[in-house]
Design an enzyme around this catalytic site. Structure first.
Site, short mmCIF file in Angstrom:
data_model
loop_
_atom_site.label_atom_id
_atom_site.label_comp_id
_atom_site.label_asym_id
_atom_site.label_seq_id
_atom_site.Cartn_x
_atom_site.Cartn_y
_atom_site.Cartn_z
CG ASP A 222 -2.27 0.68 0.93
OD1 ASP A 222 -2.23 1.90 0.70
OD2 ASP A 222 -3.32 0.02 0.95
CG HIS A 245 -0.95 1.62 -3.29
ND1 HIS A 245 -2.19 1.44 -2.68
CD2 HIS A 245 -0.68 0.45 -3.92
CE1 HIS A 245 -2.64 0.22 -2.95
NE2 HIS A 245 -1.74 -0.40 -3.68
#
Length: 411
Positions: A222, A245
């Site tokens: 993430d 991310h």
């Protein structure tokens, strides 16, 4: 003669006082193995940990909890202040979280610190969240009533915190979470989890100020670093991000405090991430402001979306196609950002219909893309862009890729 003796006496007293001060300044070490801890990777060491913490916390002048080399299973613990002096956690071995999900009770932490001042965590050791045993329980995008999984380290209302030379792997959820913290410095940490692991953000910052994250490597499933509501005066420098991310401000707009300000990101690298530096807000949303964001000297290598402002962020349901974000984004500078994009979407500035972005500055942008869809492009909507220096791709040129029908492209 008398004056000489007096001088010698004064000098002696001074040395004694200094010596006593140094002794008092030296913190007492509380070894968990002396409190019943066992480094076999199987025995529950949570009581030995909390007992050592209590002793160190109540020691005048401070204390240090030591985990020597070895493997220590530790079940979820909460370590509370206020303490009677500076307190340290020196991890030289490996701490293991329990496997799987321990109960049906929603728990947000593995190791949590609350209301502690002057805390130092170091030692070169490892925290293993054993995430693969629990990641399949993470179904929050499908189930709004889902049970949260625990973060490896959680800090609530902690001040004057230093974290140095610590490794965190395979957290079941976030690796390090700061909430309502102040005066934090994180250096030389190594955080990792597989690219496909869900919600394993490296460092999450919320309602916190004066936070520095320096010279670290973060590779997760993430955000490498996420800055949520209430964050202010955040410095990030010398961080390698990827996979993951990217670094994200937001998402913002769902809570009551939606302000983020004075975020400074410099001298970082992104490799193989989904995004580079991103600002994301919900639509519709409550009111708030993102301001004074400074991003400089950033290397991108095969990043899908290197520069992104997305004010229609909607990863799940309960979004609106007709209502706008009420978050005002203003005073954002992106300077000297170079490298490669793995898609044509090198620069995307998609702002709010009712709160257009203001004073967005792009200077010396050089992001290339080589692929079947043509060169890299910039796309903008409802944004005041100021450019200077090199602009590759050209600022807000017409994209060759399909964009939403309400996404105005500025030539």
């Amino acid at each position: 003669m008398v004056s000489s003796l007096v001088g010698q006496f004064v000098c002696f007293v001074f040395l004694v006082v200094v010596s006593i001060s140094r002794v008092r300044a030296k913190q007492t070490v509380f070894d968990v193995t002396k409190n019943g801890g066992v480094a076999d990777g199987k025995t529950d060491n949570s009581k030995a940990f909390t007992d050592a913490w209590t002793q160190a916390c109540q020691t005048i002048g401070g204390g240090v909890i030591l985990f020597p080399t070895g493997k220590y299973l530790v079940r979820p613990v909460i370590l509370k202040g206020e303490c009677k002096g500076p307190i340290g956690l020196q991890i030289e071995g490996t701490l293991l979280a329990p496997q799987g999900v321990q109960s049906s009770v929603d728990i947000d932490h593995w190791i949590k610190f609350q209301h502690v001042d002057n805390l130092n965590i170091n030692g070169g050791g490892l925290l293993d969240g054993q995430g693969p045993s629990a990641w399949h329980h993470n179904n929050c995008l499908e189930d709004p009533e889902c049970m949260r999984l625990p973060a490896n380290l959680r800090f609530d209302f902690v001040t004057n915190l230093n974290i140095d030379h610590i490794t965190s792997i395979n957290s079941k959820n976030l690796h390090i979470n700061f909430f309502a913290c102040k005066d934090v410095k994180v250096t030389n940490v190594n955080i990792s989890a597989p690219a496909e692991s869900p919600n394993t953000d490296g460092i999450h910052i919320g309602s916190s100020s004066n936070v520095q994250i320096l010279d670290s490597v973060i590779a997760t499933g993430d955000d490498c670093i996420s800055f949520s509501a209430g964050s202010s005066k955040i410095t990030v420098s010398g961080v390698h991000c990827g996979p993951g991310h990217g670094m994200s401000i937001g998402s913002l707009g769902r809570g009551n405090n939606n302000d983020v300000s004075f975020v400074d990101i410099r001298n970082c690298s992104f490799v193989g991430t989904d995004n580079g530096v991103r600002i994301k807000t919900w639509a519709p949303s409550k009111q708030g402001t993102v301001s004074h964001v400074y991003v400089e000297n950033i290397r991108m290598e095969q990043v899908k979306n290197p520069i992104v402002i997305d004010q229609n962020y909607c990863p799940a349901r309960r979004c609106s196609a007709t209502e706008s974000s009420q978050i005002q984004i203003v005073d954002v500078k992106m300077i000297n950002i170079w490298g490669t994009s793995s898609t044509p979407n090198a620069v995307t500035l998609k702002c709010s219909e009712t709160k257009p972005c203001q004073n967005i500055q792009l200077r010396d942008i050089n992001l290339s893309y080589k692929g079947p869809e043509g060169p890299a492009v910039s796309a903008c909507s409802k944004v005041d862009v100021i450019t200077d220096g090199k602009q590759n791709p050209p600022a807000c040129t017409k994209p060759v890729i399909q964009v939403p029908h309400n996404f105005d492209v500025l030539n």
